[in-house]
Design a protein around this motif. Structure first.
Motif, PDB file in Angstrom:
ATOM      1  N   SER A   2       0.808  -1.217   0.000  1.00  0.00           N
ATOM      2  CA  SER A   2       0.000   0.000   0.000  1.00  0.00           C
ATOM      3  C   SER A   2       0.844   1.271   0.000  1.00  0.00           C
ATOM      4  CB  SER A   2      -0.942   0.017   1.204  1.00  0.00           C
ATOM      5  OG  SER A   2      -0.215   0.111   2.410  1.00  0.00           O
ATOM      6  N   HIS A  48       1.209   4.340   7.062  1.00  0.00           N
ATOM      7  CA  HIS A  48       0.617   5.131   5.987  1.00  0.00           C
ATOM      8  C   HIS A  48       0.981   6.595   6.153  1.00  0.00           C
ATOM      9  CE1 HIS A  48      -2.789   2.157   4.664  1.00  0.00           C
ATOM     10  NE2 HIS A  48      -1.613   1.840   4.188  1.00  0.00           N
ATOM     11  N   LYS A  68      -3.476   7.489   4.431  1.00  0.00           N
ATOM     12  CA  LYS A  68      -3.730   6.751   3.192  1.00  0.00           C
ATOM     13  C   LYS A  68      -2.425   6.119   2.750  1.00  0.00           C
ATOM     14  CE  LYS A  68      -5.089   7.819  -1.581  1.00  0.00           C
ATOM     15  NZ  LYS A  68      -3.752   7.598  -2.141  1.00  0.00           N
ATOM     16  N   ASN A  72      -2.771   3.342  -2.455  1.00  0.00           N
ATOM     17  CA  ASN A  72      -4.193   3.032  -2.285  1.00  0.00           C
ATOM     18  C   ASN A  72      -5.049   4.119  -2.919  1.00  0.00           C
ATOM     19  OD1 ASN A  72      -3.459   0.824  -0.804  1.00  0.00           O
ATOM     20  ND2 ASN A  72      -4.105   1.625   1.166  1.00  0.00           N
ATOM     21  N   ASP A  73      -6.265   3.743  -3.302  1.00  0.00           N
ATOM     22  CA  ASP A  73      -7.202   4.701  -3.895  1.00  0.00           C
ATOM     23  C   ASP A  73      -8.032   5.439  -2.857  1.00  0.00           C
ATOM     24  OD1 ASP A  73      -6.424   4.093  -6.518  1.00  0.00           O
ATOM     25  OD2 ASP A  73      -7.851   2.433  -6.642  1.00  0.00           O
TER      26      ASP A  73
END
Length: 93
Positions: A2, A48, A68, A72-73
């Motif tokens: 991620s 993240h 995030k 990742n979207d």
């Protein structure tokens, strides 16, 4: 991954432990590690990037961190300060 291309499975990082941090030490753009149990519903440590700092929905007087994975979207939920385990300050590629 991620967090690719910034952090991969073979990278090493240097972190500042959470007990040495205050809310003023955490900024947008920082990479943090946090306990993802409440957000993801399972025992998991997550690293993240912080993309936004907001007033927490559970306590409007406290700050929460929207994180995030760079690959990742969608963003994670609100990370509470007490869920942060470290701030990543150096990544060795």
């Amino acid at each position: 991954g991620s967090m690719r291309p910034f952090i991969g499975k073979d990278n090493y990082g240097i972190s500042i432990k959470a007990e040495c941090l205050t809310v003023n030490d955490i900024k947008i753009g920082d990479f943090i590690s946090f306990d993802g149990n409440r957000i993801f519903g399972r025992e998991v440590s997550v690293a993240h990037q912080i993309i936004e700092i907001v007033n927490c929905s559970h306590d409007r007087n406290s700050l929460c961190y929207i994180t995030k994975g760079t690959n990742n979207d969608v963003a994670d939920g609100e990370v509470r300060f007490e869920e942060i385990t470290s701030k990543i300050v150096i990544i060795n590629y």
